[in-house]
Design a protein around this motif. Sequence first.
Motif, PDB file in Angstrom:
ATOM      1  N   THR A   1       0.857  -1.222   0.013  1.00  0.00           N
ATOM      2  CA  THR A   1       0.059   0.090   0.105  1.00  0.00           C
ATOM      3  C   THR A   1       0.863   1.151   0.280  1.00  0.00           C
ATOM      4  O   THR A   1       1.835   1.284   0.712  1.00  0.00           O
ATOM      5  CB  THR A   1      -0.826  -0.066   1.151  1.00  0.00           C
ATOM      6  OG1 THR A   1      -1.784  -1.119   1.320  1.00  0.00           O
ATOM      7  CG2 THR A   1      -1.765   1.234   1.206  1.00  0.00           C
TER       8      THR A   1
ATOM      9  N   ILE B   1       0.308   5.459   0.719  1.00  0.00           N
ATOM     10  CA  ILE B   1      -0.764   6.590   0.921  1.00  0.00           C
ATOM     11  C   ILE B   1      -0.116   7.980   0.750  1.00  0.00           C
ATOM     12  O   ILE B   1       1.140   8.069   1.098  1.00  0.00           O
ATOM     13  CB  ILE B   1      -0.935   6.496   2.695  1.00  0.00           C
ATOM     14  CG1 ILE B   1      -1.640   5.157   2.796  1.00  0.00           C
ATOM     15  CG2 ILE B   1      -1.898   7.509   2.888  1.00  0.00           C
ATOM     16  CD1 ILE B   1      -2.913   4.870   2.327  1.00  0.00           C
TER      17      ILE B   1
ATOM     18  N   ARG C   1      -5.215   6.260  -1.552  1.00  0.00           N
ATOM     19  CA  ARG C   1      -4.509   5.143  -1.307  1.00  0.00           C
ATOM     20  C   ARG C   1      -4.296   4.274  -2.718  1.00  0.00           C
ATOM     21  O   ARG C   1      -5.336   4.313  -3.453  1.00  0.00           O
ATOM     22  CB  ARG C   1      -5.500   4.274  -0.500  1.00  0.00           C
ATOM     23  CG  ARG C   1      -4.991   2.911   0.060  1.00  0.00           C
ATOM     24  CD  ARG C   1      -5.807   1.920   0.639  1.00  0.00           C
ATOM     25  NE  ARG C   1      -5.828   0.733   1.015  1.00  0.00           N
ATOM     26  CZ  ARG C   1      -6.515  -0.302   1.772  1.00  0.00           C
ATOM     27  NH1 ARG C   1      -7.443   0.165   2.162  1.00  0.00           N
ATOM     28  NH2 ARG C   1      -6.012  -1.451   1.746  1.00  0.00           N
TER      29      ARG C   1
ATOM     30  N   GLN D   1      -8.724   4.098  -3.184  1.00  0.00           N
ATOM     31  CA  GLN D   1      -9.599   4.957  -2.552  1.00  0.00           C
ATOM     32  C   GLN D   1      -9.007   6.079  -2.258  1.00  0.00           C
ATOM     33  O   GLN D   1      -7.997   6.423  -2.147  1.00  0.00           O
ATOM     34  CB  GLN D   1     -10.005   3.691  -1.233  1.00  0.00           C
ATOM     35  CG  GLN D   1     -11.215   4.581  -0.467  1.00  0.00           C
ATOM     36  CD  GLN D   1     -12.298   4.037  -1.220  1.00  0.00           C
ATOM     37  OE1 GLN D   1     -12.721   2.947  -1.593  1.00  0.00           O
ATOM     38  NE2 GLN D   1     -13.527   4.908  -1.078  1.00  0.00           N
TER      39      GLN D   1
ATOM     40  N   TYR E   1      -9.724   9.162   0.917  1.00  0.00           N
ATOM     41  CA  TYR E   1     -10.346   9.329   2.074  1.00  0.00           C
ATOM     42  C   TYR E   1     -10.123  11.093   2.115  1.00  0.00           C
ATOM     43  O   TYR E   1      -9.342  11.529   1.832  1.00  0.00           O
ATOM     44  CB  TYR E   1      -9.655   8.600   3.160  1.00  0.00           C
ATOM     45  CG  TYR E   1      -9.361   6.841   3.002  1.00  0.00           C
ATOM     46  CD1 TYR E   1     -10.589   6.298   3.105  1.00  0.00           C
ATOM     47  CD2 TYR E   1      -8.428   6.777   2.344  1.00  0.00           C
ATOM     48  CE1 TYR E   1     -10.280   4.967   3.043  1.00  0.00           C
ATOM     49  CE2 TYR E   1      -8.133   5.237   2.213  1.00  0.00           C
ATOM     50  CZ  TYR E   1      -9.240   4.371   2.361  1.00  0.00           C
ATOM     51  OH  TYR E   1      -8.911   3.045   2.214  1.00  0.00           O
TER      52      TYR E   1
ATOM     53  N   LEU F   1       1.977   3.515   8.611  1.00  0.00           N
ATOM     54  CA  LEU F   1       0.998   2.337   8.240  1.00  0.00           C
ATOM     55  C   LEU F   1       1.195   1.316   9.408  1.00  0.00           C
ATOM     56  O   LEU F   1       2.614   1.201   9.818  1.00  0.00           O
ATOM     57  CB  LEU F   1       1.139   1.842   6.867  1.00  0.00           C
ATOM     58  CG  LEU F   1       0.186   2.721   5.703  1.00  0.00           C
ATOM     59  CD1 LEU F   1       0.530   2.337   4.310  1.00  0.00           C
ATOM     60  CD2 LEU F   1      -1.171   2.496   5.939  1.00  0.00           C
TER      61      LEU F   1
ATOM     62  N   ARG G   1      -4.455  -0.001   9.209  1.00  0.00           N
ATOM     63  CA  ARG G   1      -4.633   1.396   9.845  1.00  0.00           C
ATOM     64  C   ARG G   1      -3.515   2.410   9.602  1.00  0.00           C
ATOM     65  O   ARG G   1      -2.420   1.926   9.258  1.00  0.00           O
ATOM     66  CB  ARG G   1      -4.762   1.183  11.477  1.00  0.00           C
ATOM     67  CG  ARG G   1      -5.926   0.470  11.991  1.00  0.00           C
ATOM     68  CD  ARG G   1      -6.081   0.433  13.284  1.00  0.00           C
ATOM     69  NE  ARG G   1      -7.245  -0.325  13.911  1.00  0.00           N
ATOM     70  CZ  ARG G   1      -7.562  -0.410  15.032  1.00  0.00           C
ATOM     71  NH1 ARG G   1      -6.681  -0.357  15.929  1.00  0.00           N
ATOM     72  NH2 ARG G   1      -8.824  -1.156  15.449  1.00  0.00           N
ATOM     73  N   LEU G   2      -3.919   3.452   9.566  1.00  0.00           N
ATOM     74  CA  LEU G   2      -2.985   4.758   9.218  1.00  0.00           C
ATOM     75  C   LEU G   2      -2.798   5.550  10.442  1.00  0.00           C
ATOM     76  O   LEU G   2      -4.002   6.188  11.007  1.00  0.00           O
ATOM     77  CB  LEU G   2      -3.554   5.351   8.001  1.00  0.00           C
ATOM     78  CG  LEU G   2      -2.680   6.730   7.657  1.00  0.00           C
ATOM     79  CD1 LEU G   2      -1.404   6.409   7.191  1.00  0.00           C
ATOM     80  CD2 LEU G   2      -3.592   7.435   6.464  1.00  0.00           C
TER      81      LEU G   2
ATOM     82  N   LEU H   1      -8.503   1.606   7.342  1.00  0.00           N
ATOM     83  CA  LEU H   1      -8.478   1.993   5.946  1.00  0.00           C
ATOM     84  C   LEU H   1      -9.451   1.075   5.534  1.00  0.00           C
ATOM     85  O   LEU H   1     -10.147   1.211   4.229  1.00  0.00           O
ATOM     86  CB  LEU H   1      -7.246   1.661   5.217  1.00  0.00           C
ATOM     87  CG  LEU H   1      -6.277   2.923   5.794  1.00  0.00           C
ATOM     88  CD1 LEU H   1      -4.741   2.329   5.091  1.00  0.00           C
ATOM     89  CD2 LEU H   1      -6.557   4.294   5.184  1.00  0.00           C
ATOM     90  N   ASP H   2      -9.818  -0.232   6.266  1.00  0.00           N
ATOM     91  CA  ASP H   2     -10.770  -1.118   5.529  1.00  0.00           C
ATOM     92  C   ASP H   2     -12.002  -1.057   6.265  1.00  0.00           C
ATOM     93  O   ASP H   2     -12.716  -1.865   5.706  1.00  0.00           O
ATOM     94  CB  ASP H   2     -10.125  -2.625   5.860  1.00  0.00           C
ATOM     95  CG  ASP H   2      -8.841  -2.550   4.825  1.00  0.00           C
ATOM     96  OD1 ASP H   2      -8.667  -1.905   3.677  1.00  0.00           O
ATOM     97  OD2 ASP H   2      -7.800  -3.406   5.468  1.00  0.00           O
TER      98      ASP H   2
ATOM     99  N   GLY I   1     -13.548   3.272   5.080  1.00  0.00           N
ATOM    100  CA  GLY I   1     -12.619   4.094   5.998  1.00  0.00           C
ATOM    101  C   GLY I   1     -13.433   4.605   7.354  1.00  0.00           C
ATOM    102  O   GLY I   1     -14.537   5.230   7.112  1.00  0.00           O
TER     103      GLY I   1
END
Length: 1237
Positions: A573, A575, A585, A595, A597, A608, A614-615, A629-630, A643
Amino acid sequence: MRGQRRKCPFGAPDATGRRRLPGRRELPRAAGTRDLQLRRFPVAGFDCWGRPLGVSRMFFYLSKKVAMSNNVKLKCISWNKDQGFIACGGDDGLLRVLKLETQTDDTKLRGLAAPSNLSMNQTLEGHSGSVQIVTWNEQYQKLTTSDQNGLIIVWMLYKGSWYEEMINNRNKSVVRSMSWNADGQKICIVYEDGAVIVGSVDGNRIWGKDLKGVQLCHVAWSADSKALLFGMANGEIHIYDNQGNFMVKMKMNCLVNVTGAVSIAGIHWYHGAEGYVEPDCPCLAICFDNGRCQIMRHENDQNPVLIDTGMYVVSIQWNHTGSVLAVAGSQKVITQDKDVNTVQFYTPFGEHLGTLMVPGKQMSALSWEGGGLKIALTVDSYIYFANIRPDYKWGYCSNTVVYAYTRRDRPEYCVTFWDTKNNDKYVKYVKSLISITTCGDFCILATKADENHPQVVLILSVLFVQFVLVLCNSIGTPLDPKYIDLVPLFVTMTKTHVIAASKEAFYIWQYRVAKKLTALEINQITRSRKEGRERIYHVDDTPSGSLDGVLDYSKAIQGTRDPICAITASDKTLIVSRESGTFQRYSLPNVGLIQKYSLNCQAYQLSLNCNSSRLAVIDILGVLTFFDLDARVTDSTGQQVVGELLKLERKDVWDMKWAKDNPDLFAVMEKTRMYVFRNLDPEEPIQTSGYICNFEDLEIKSVLLDEILKNPEYPNKDYIINFEIRSLRDSRALIEKVGIEDASQFIEDNPHPRLWRLLAEAALQKLDLHTAEQAFVRCKDYQGIKFVKRLGNLQSEPMKQAEVAAYFGRFEEAERMYLDMDRRDLAISLRLKLGDWFRVLQLLKTGSGDADDSLLEQAHNAIGDYFADRQKRLNAIQYYVQGRNQERLAECYYMLEDYVGLENLASSLPENHKLLPEIAQMFVRVGMCEQAVTAFLKCNQPKAAVDTCVHLNQWNKAVELAKSHNMKEIGSLLARYASHLLEKNKILDAIELYRKANYFYDAAKLMFKIADEEAKKRTKPLRVKKLYVLSALLIEQYHEQIKNAQRGKVKGKSSEATSALAGLLEEEVLSTSSRFTDNAWRGAEAYHFFILAQRQLYEGYVDTALKTALHLRDYEDIIPAVEIYSLLALCACASRAFGTCSKAFIKLESLETLSSEQKQQYEDLALEIFTKHTPKDNRKSELDGLLEGGEGKLPTCVATGSPITEYQFWMCSVLQWDEELTNCIYRESLYNKVDSI
């Protein structure tokens, strides 16, 4: 070319066509002011010096408050940079000296985390009015203060307290400013009425001056103490020299188009005591009360950095290194009615680093602590202390801390790779370093390309790149540099990729290293290689993950309305955060936008967790938030979105780190406390100010960078601190105090591989093999499982205990157990595994056995290696001798230059030993020819021996060896030796070499050459004659050699005749190229007759001398004609043969070699002779035979020079001379430089 190739704007241009820098307010332009559009570096995100903008960031937070008694308002403050004293002054004559000191014995509580208390709080009595100025002379430990009545007091430290030393009161005006120069020798005091006084440190006045018609308010010395800046009440700044002579009025570009009265809030000139962050760095800061500020490189800088702080300014000051400018004052806030006390922080290049809000009504002054990690602020009747958390250039990889700092003596950054495990450090010097990024075992150094490096200049001219990403290993070795044309403001890396981003685009590079990867990682690399190892994406693009990524740098210059402000990445991933709060993302390694956000913050740092679910986001205000994130949630409109912003927020956060092995564990640094969170629940805080290096196995490793950078050249391992989190501490406590069963249940409820390993180790200690095996299985420790299985096969309980002791590193205890069980073999095996050969040797000497002999020899050799590796070769030799290790023994002798020992070793070895050639080469390298030859011959390598003699210029030895071993290369060897001698002008030595080697023809050529050269030099005729005789003798020896050779080849009845004919034919072939072989005695004959004629003439035998001189006419090719005919004319004249004399004069007058003057002299002499004597020979009949030529000429007697008329005579045959006589002639002539035969 770059400027023509593209334009890289900071953003959309305004109406004037200019572009604004991020984070800096635009000021009106003036002539000569530095344009905000870049000149030298046409790249977005860089200022006019080529420095990246918008990267650095500092965090600030208030840490302590000290109140003044009776609520007396403070006016000024100054922090002594060296001794740490804080002087503050205020109303009613208040003057105090404070000192903050940290007192702790805990090694983990260092730096900002250590508790600080006031070790001094002394009130100084002497001022009656409001103290307005306090300044330190740090070199001489003096404090200078002044109040509103103009009273100046100099204080000194005596026995731990401050006492009044000197006092001065002009009684005419009030002191507005005082400044000590850089070395503390001079102080300049300015009064409001224009009076200026410069005095020395001992109180003497150096000079004084009254500036008429001006009101002074500020003064500052230049770094070299050659110039003074005087700030006027009307806002003007005048420049004077150090003797008080006016030079020029400073141009204030920051006040262009400013209306209304302004006053100077502060002037601070950094003197460069701790070096500069970059060469030619701005260091003179001038700020006005309206918030306008300009920073200059020197007092005549026509292109200053301009800043509009947007606040009412009361004080400014540089930190101890001149890298941060603090601007204190107040600022209006829209949400509040009153002004808010604010401190703004800037770099020397005008980049905004951060803002600190301070409570209270009115701020009056500020001062930096000596280390630059604290700042003191006077607000009302309080002193507020704020801690500074710098954004250091640093990283952590493979037990190595990488950090950068600047030094006074070098313009580059000094990047240190400090191996914390072995305490080794490796230093690299990097120009224009932008950032340091680490991951795993590798490090990325982002720099600006060095335009002065020849190789880089070539790359720049071809590829138009400006920046470099250098991939290094953990010791700083560059592995792969990548040149890019994108400003690497933000850099992150994974195990396979490096991602660098500018404000508008991001660049992805798949790097390659020699390291084993998993099958999944290899598959990812294989797929991504098809797309290319380098790709660039614009932040506004929407890549699909297909093959749409190319290396197109034009994307990097396309503008965007929402710039990038932070990035982070994991293996799968990427970001990218934007200033609007949008997070994009992307998937990796195939880059596709997954995605978007949105958060209500501008991110500064992203991170991450280990499974990319999670961020963590730290914004520019130090607020930490978390985003799932999920997670799928329903928004306010009822639509399902991906998110979720988690309900955890922490303030004053300046660092955080996720655990590498648990997605729910992370550590956070808030002020001087570290919090560990599990599932968003915090544990009790730990007091520390370290930067987090690593979080793994329930342990946090942090580094006290503040302490390291106080003395960066000598890092201390005490500055690396390990913290255990609560679950690990609790598990250990349960095991020790409660028992394995209860601890097992606790670990079952809080599973982690580290806890299971802890349980397994505790079970092993108690020989609970069942529990240990289960625990090893849970933590997936295959080696531990095998160890438990092996323990289970042992029958003896003491044996199990010994094995467990060895497993836990208690080797002394394990060895003692083995010996108690009479198992010396196991004790030896244990020490062998540890490599403890000293102990192995001790154990072997306690017993005996056949197998011990070879092991004893191995131990001796290993100990010898131990000493040799540590350069203790004398000790190593003793053990190598006992271990019979001739190879290492020879090496030690050679390194110790013990060539006697090396020679003895070579003589002790048997013939054809494999070590002999190596020993011989050792002798060759040090020029010991005889020993090297002996070694080569002993191993049957005569050719190597000859080559050694040639290499060491021992040619005699080389020829002797070549002869004795019948080597075919003798001819070429002699030629090389002769060339060597001839190069050194040792021709006679070369002749001797050829003669001894029976190369008579080559020797004769050289001898004839010497004879010819000596003849041309007009050397003594007898010497020339001897040389020609020697040449002829060599030719005769050559003839004899040819005949003997042919005689040996031909066999049969006609062998003698055939060999003679073959010899003649071979000589004929050689004579075509060298005519001196036809008549080798011709030169000797010429000089013999030449000498004989003169001897006869001087002895009075004039007739005989004439006869001998007549023979010289046949040798004009050897003796110059002028000498021959001059001698002939002289002999003829003496013999009264004037006819012959006349012919000689005619010949002399016709010689072309004579000059006209010489010819005229001969003519005059001939005229004088022949006017007296008739040119006729009196005894013509006797000379007829000599004057005749051709075949009728009679043979000549060599002894007398007269023709032989009788039939009987004796002829000398040189070839029948005794050989020993010939050798004696050669030896005497050559050794005495042919002075005698």
